[in-house]
Design a protein around this motif. Structure first.
Motif, mmCIF file in Angstrom:
data_model
loop_
_atom_site.group_PDB
_atom_site.id
_atom_site.type_symbol
_atom_site.label_atom_id
_atom_site.label_comp_id
_atom_site.label_asym_id
_atom_site.label_seq_id
_atom_site.Cartn_x
_atom_site.Cartn_y
_atom_site.Cartn_z
ATOM 1 N N ASN A 39 7.193 74.981 30.418
ATOM 2 C CA ASN A 39 5.979 74.480 31.187
ATOM 3 C C ASN A 39 6.461 72.996 31.962
ATOM 4 O OD1 ASN A 39 4.143 76.438 31.025
ATOM 5 N ND2 ASN A 39 3.498 75.699 28.992
ATOM 6 N N VAL A 40 7.096 72.318 30.846
ATOM 7 C CA VAL A 40 7.820 71.010 31.259
ATOM 8 C C VAL A 40 8.437 71.127 32.526
ATOM 9 C CG1 VAL A 40 8.914 68.979 30.510
ATOM 10 C CG2 VAL A 40 7.351 69.956 28.963
ATOM 11 N N ASN A 41 9.491 72.289 32.477
ATOM 12 C CA ASN A 41 10.364 72.086 33.640
ATOM 13 C C ASN A 41 9.692 72.572 35.022
ATOM 14 O OD1 ASN A 41 12.794 71.909 31.867
ATOM 15 N ND2 ASN A 41 12.695 74.127 31.494
ATOM 16 N N VAL A 42 8.679 73.371 34.851
ATOM 17 C CA VAL A 42 7.768 73.958 36.174
ATOM 18 C C VAL A 42 7.072 72.734 36.683
ATOM 19 C CG1 VAL A 42 6.102 75.348 36.965
ATOM 20 C CG2 VAL A 42 7.629 76.438 35.291
ATOM 21 N N GLU A 43 6.747 71.853 35.546
ATOM 22 C CA GLU A 43 5.668 70.669 36.169
ATOM 23 C C GLU A 43 6.753 69.681 36.813
ATOM 24 O OE1 GLU A 43 2.570 70.626 36.768
ATOM 25 O OE2 GLU A 43 2.469 72.585 35.999
ATOM 26 N N THR A 44 7.714 69.479 35.861
ATOM 27 C CA THR A 44 8.565 68.576 36.626
ATOM 28 C C THR A 44 9.356 68.705 38.143
ATOM 29 O OG1 THR A 44 9.657 68.042 34.358
ATOM 30 C CG2 THR A 44 11.066 67.190 36.416
ATOM 31 N N ILE A 45 9.564 70.017 38.378
ATOM 32 C CA ILE A 45 10.005 70.310 39.791
ATOM 33 C C ILE A 45 8.692 70.504 40.609
ATOM 34 C CG2 ILE A 45 10.764 72.579 41.168
ATOM 35 C CD1 ILE A 45 12.277 73.308 38.724
ATOM 36 N N ARG A 46 7.506 70.671 40.286
ATOM 37 C CA ARG A 46 6.330 70.534 41.119
ATOM 38 C C ARG A 46 5.950 69.200 41.475
ATOM 39 N NH1 ARG A 46 2.775 74.827 41.380
ATOM 40 N NH2 ARG A 46 2.870 76.673 40.140
ATOM 41 N N SER A 47 6.338 68.035 40.468
ATOM 42 C CA SER A 47 6.315 66.908 40.872
ATOM 43 C C SER A 47 7.024 66.188 41.847
ATOM 44 C CB SER A 47 6.145 66.013 39.482
ATOM 45 O OG SER A 47 7.432 66.061 38.899
ATOM 46 N N ILE A 48 8.265 66.710 41.649
ATOM 47 C CA ILE A 48 9.353 66.361 42.641
ATOM 48 C C ILE A 48 9.023 66.954 44.153
ATOM 49 C CG2 ILE A 48 11.707 66.812 43.268
ATOM 50 C CD1 ILE A 48 12.448 66.798 40.357
#
Length: 529
Positions: A39-48
């Motif tokens: 989930n952290v990886n997905v949210e990080t890329i979403r925020s980028i």
């Protein structure tokens, strides 16, 4: 967040070149590596990619058990290929145990280009290049899938370089297509192509091509170092790189040759030069070059050497005409009337009788007008550009003569000078000659032939001091290399050009076997029995 991503991409560019994946991961900081939490990886890329409507996040269950997500940019990736080769096989129910991430990469994905990535910066770079990223729950790594696909121009005849005889195809904006054109001509594995990313935002791929064993290793390393030193927001055209890596940026003379013809690039590769290809432009860069290589075209080597030599002499003649004719006219009519035959002097004087301006003002007026018409013809649509420039020159020239603003001989001088400038093969070199014409006009109008001579000496001194990646700009005349003169002022037949140009440090001099002059008795006697 975007600023942090640019820093990650910048650091990764320096780390990843010629380094194995394990060493790349060891050098990376913890915040640069993908997180263990899915989930952290997905949210990080979403925020980028916040506020990016074209970035698609496609979640699904891997073999009906494990959460996974496919991230790609709509318009840069092959949608049909993702559906058939990624989503369809991975969304099927697994019969037994769920395969590991390594088994997934090796056995379950029918994809040609698959790469395991561990860094967040690598994921962003892969997505930006059109290669989708596959993230799986429980894995601290991602999978980069080779599915780039976007609209691109087909291979066409180059417009900036007219082809009289030879291949009628040019480079395109796609770097992959351009490198494949080089490979199609030079089939040897000695053709090496290295790549580097330049531009903090554009992340433009720049390729350095050379032939191992022919190109000097010092030249290759120097070119690579100059490319690595470039720090800029973006590269939109190869001219950005040309200005960043040339030896003397304040010289008006081009020190790097640009071309959009693959055969020209390959011919220079076979002579020991390096070729720089840039993603997004069909114009490639060739280094090093000399002044004489700017006066040569590839058709010189595609037709008979006698014809090529004659045309080459004509180019040098009209190079002098384009540079000196207006200034010589001004100098002679202003200071040195005794050099003109009496009949011609009377004719010129009669035509200038009603002209209110001195010769220098007259020639500047006509030259500036001619340059404006030429630039207008370039910027106008093709359907009307040529007609406007030609008709405009005729109408303005005739009207100016009838109005008594300029003399008829001046119109002839400017017209001949304009035609002569078109004889220069290289476009940038032609602009240089056009630009230098104006200082010569001022020198001729103030000091006469003495000023023209002083300007010529200054240019020769400047050319002798120029270097292009270590190669003297006036080689092989200064310094003198007698063996290489056979391809400078004249074009020797192919069976005589058994050696290639020798650049500093070059060792592979011979490109063909010696003594290949055609002869009726060569190749054995004919059996008439």
């Amino acid at each position: 967040m975007i600023r942090n991503v640019n820093k990650l991409l910048k650091k990764t560019k320096l780390k990843k070149k010629n380094l194995p994946l394990q060493k790349n991961q060891q050098n990376a900081k913890p915040q640069d590596v993908l997180h263990k939490d899915f989930n952290v990886n997905v949210e990080t890329i979403r925020s980028i990619y916040e506020n990016c409507m074209d970035v698609v996040f496609r979640p699904f269950l891997l073999f009906g058990k494990t959460r996974a997500i496919l991230i790609y940019i709509d318009g840069l990736s092959d949608m049909e290929g993702l559906d058939e080769n990624v989503l369809l096989p991975l969304m099927k129910q697994a019969d037994g145990e769920t395969p590991s991430f390594t088994e997934l990469l090796e056995n379950k994905l029918p994809v040609t280009k698959v790469k395991r990535v561990n860094l967040l910066a690598d994921c962003i770079e892969s997505i930006s290049m059109g290669n989708p990223i596959l993230l799986c729950e429980g894995e601290q790594a991602a999978c980069s899938l080779g599915f780039p696909k976007w609209e691109k121009r087909s291979i066409e005849e180059p417009e900036a370089e007219a082809v009289v005889r030879g291949p009628r195809e040019g480079f395109t904006e796609s770097l992959q297509v351009s490198t494949s054109q080089l490979r199609r001509i030079i089939k040897s594995p000695a053709l090496k192509i290295q790549s580097v990313k330049i531009g903090n935002y554009t992340r433009t791929t720049v390729a350095l091509a050379y032939i191992e064993g022919i190109a000097d290793q010092t030249l290759i390393e120097e070119t690579a170092n100059r490319l690595k030193r470039i720090e800029i927001d973006g590269i939109l055209e190869s001219s950005y790189i040309e200005e960043m890596i040339e030896d003397n940026p304040y010289s008006p003379f081009p020190q790097i040759l640009s071309t959009e013809r693959p055969d020209v690039a390959c011919a220079n590769l076979l002579e020991g030069r390096v070729v720089i290809l840039v993603e997004g432009t069909p114009f490639t860069l060739i280094a090093p070059v000399t002044f004489f290589s700017l006066m040569q075209v590839q058709e010189d080597y595609y037709q008979r050497f006698l014809i090529s030599t004659l045309i080459r002499w004509l180019r040098y003649l009209f190079l002098a005409v384009a540079l000196f004719l207006p200034s010589l006219y001004v100098a002679v009519t202003t200071f040195h009337q005794e050099m003109v035959p009496s009949a011609l002097l009377l004719s010129i004087a009669a035509s200038r009788e009603t002209v209110p301006f001195p010769a220098i003002i007259e020639v500047l007026l006509m030259e500036i007008t001619f340059e404006a018409l030429r630039e207008a013809g370039v910027r106008l649509p093709k359907q009307v550009g040529a007609a406007v420039s030609i008709v405009g020159a005729l109408v303005i020239g005739q009207a100016a003569v009838q109005a008594g603003l300029v003399s008829a001989p001046m119109v002839i001088v400017v017209a001949i000078t304009g035609i002569a400038s078109f004889m220069i093969p290289d476009y940038i070199a032609g602009i240089t000659i056009r630009m230098l014409r104006f200082p010569f006009i001022f020198l001729a109008g103030t000091l006469g032939l003495l000023g023209v001579t002083m300007g010529l000496i200054a240019i020769v001194i400047h050319l002798c001091s120029l270097r292009s990646f270590g190669e003297p700009y006036l080689a092989p005349l200064a310094p003198l290399k007698v063996r290489e003169l056979k391809d400078v002022l004249w074009r020797a037949p192919w069976w005589m050009m058994d050696t290639r140009p020798k650049f500093p440090g070059g060792s592979n001099l011979y490109r063909q076997a010696p003594n290949q002059a055609p002869s009726p008795n060569k190749g054995g006697e004919t059996n008439n029995e």
